[in-house]
Design an enzyme around this catalytic site. Structure first.
Site: not given
Ligand SMILES: O=C(CO)COP(=O)(O)O
Length: 250
Positions: A9, A11, A94, A96, A166, A172, A212, A233
């Site tokens: 991903n 992003k 997701h 986010e 996730e 992150g 991560s 990510g």
């Protein structure tokens, strides 16, 4: 039998040139290699047309899509528009999108229905916050996310669905769930499918871990009994790191 999948991903990262070069490198490294896992790149939508090529190993997906087919939704791209340009998959749910763009379970459910009706493969993301992890509410939180957006579907729809667990506190942050914590959640997710549908559906659905995940921890995480791959990510942005993670399944 369920598939192994490693998906990147991106992003809102990488220039077009960087993205093209990364995509090309991963494709050429995988060319001719025996396919032990499927590989996806979820790229910024504006790059999709320049990356999609059905003959390549790495499949290309969008990070978002709107459930309506067309209309006054300035700035949005519909699932049918994604499908029309050859997009193979879409990320839905997701954290986010849930947190920064206030996407609710009911909106995600509409997105899932729209994506499936276009024949797109859905990568449905779920995961708990740090507070929910610490409260002990994590299993219920994740199962409710699945129930609210997916459990109205027919069993045959799950051939087109991949789950990505996730934990928000691991995204992150450099903090990963331990392989045991991740595997426990994956087993819990699988149980919820067995309960709502059948043992066969539960056994067949691929469940990826994200948060991560990097070359140094990929093999511990991705070889757990109920972990079928990763949604990556930061470590998907460098060819060397992403290839190292993919090589878990060589
Ligand atoms: O959100 C993720 C993938 O969708 C995980 O991101 P990181 O691998 O950067 O933690």
């Amino acid at each position: 039998m369920r598939k192994k999948i490693v998906a990147g991903n991106w992003k809102m990262n990488l220039s077009l040139e960087e993205g093209q070069s990364l995509h090309k490198t991963i494709n050429s490294e995988l060319e001719g290699a025996s396919a032990n896992c499927e590989v996806y790149h979820f790229t910024p939508s504006i790059y999709l047309t320049s990356l999609i090529n059905e003959d390549q190993k790495v499949q290309v997906g969008a990070q978002n899509g709107h459930p309506e087919k067309s209309g006054a939704f300035t700035g949005e791209i519909s699932m049918s528009q994604l499908k029309a340009i050859g997009t193979q998959a879409v990320l839905i749910g997701h954290s986010e999108r849930r947190q920064l763009f206030n996407e609710s379970d009911s909106f995600l459910k509409e997105k899932v229905d729209a994506a499936l009706s276009e024949g797109l493969k859905v990568f449905f993301c779920c995961g708990e916050s740090l507070e929910q992890r610490e409260n002990g509410d994590y299993n219920t939180t994740v199962v409710n996310q699945l129930k609210n957006a997916l459990f109205h579907l027919d069993s045959t729809d799950f051939q087109k669905i991949v789950i990505a667990y996730e934990p928000i506190w691991a995204i992150g942050t450099g903090k990963t769930a331990s392989p045991e914590q991740a595997n426990e959640m994956h087993q819990n997710i699988r149980k919820s499918f067995a309960h709502a549908y059948s043992k066969e559906i539960a056994e067949d659905i691929s469940i990826l871990y994200g948060g991560s995940c990097k070359p140094s921890n990929a093999s511990d995480l991705l070889t757990q009994s109920d972990i079928d791959g990763g949604l990556i990510g930061g470590a998907s942005l460098k060819a060397e790191d992403f290839l190292a993670i993919i090589s878990t399944y060589k």
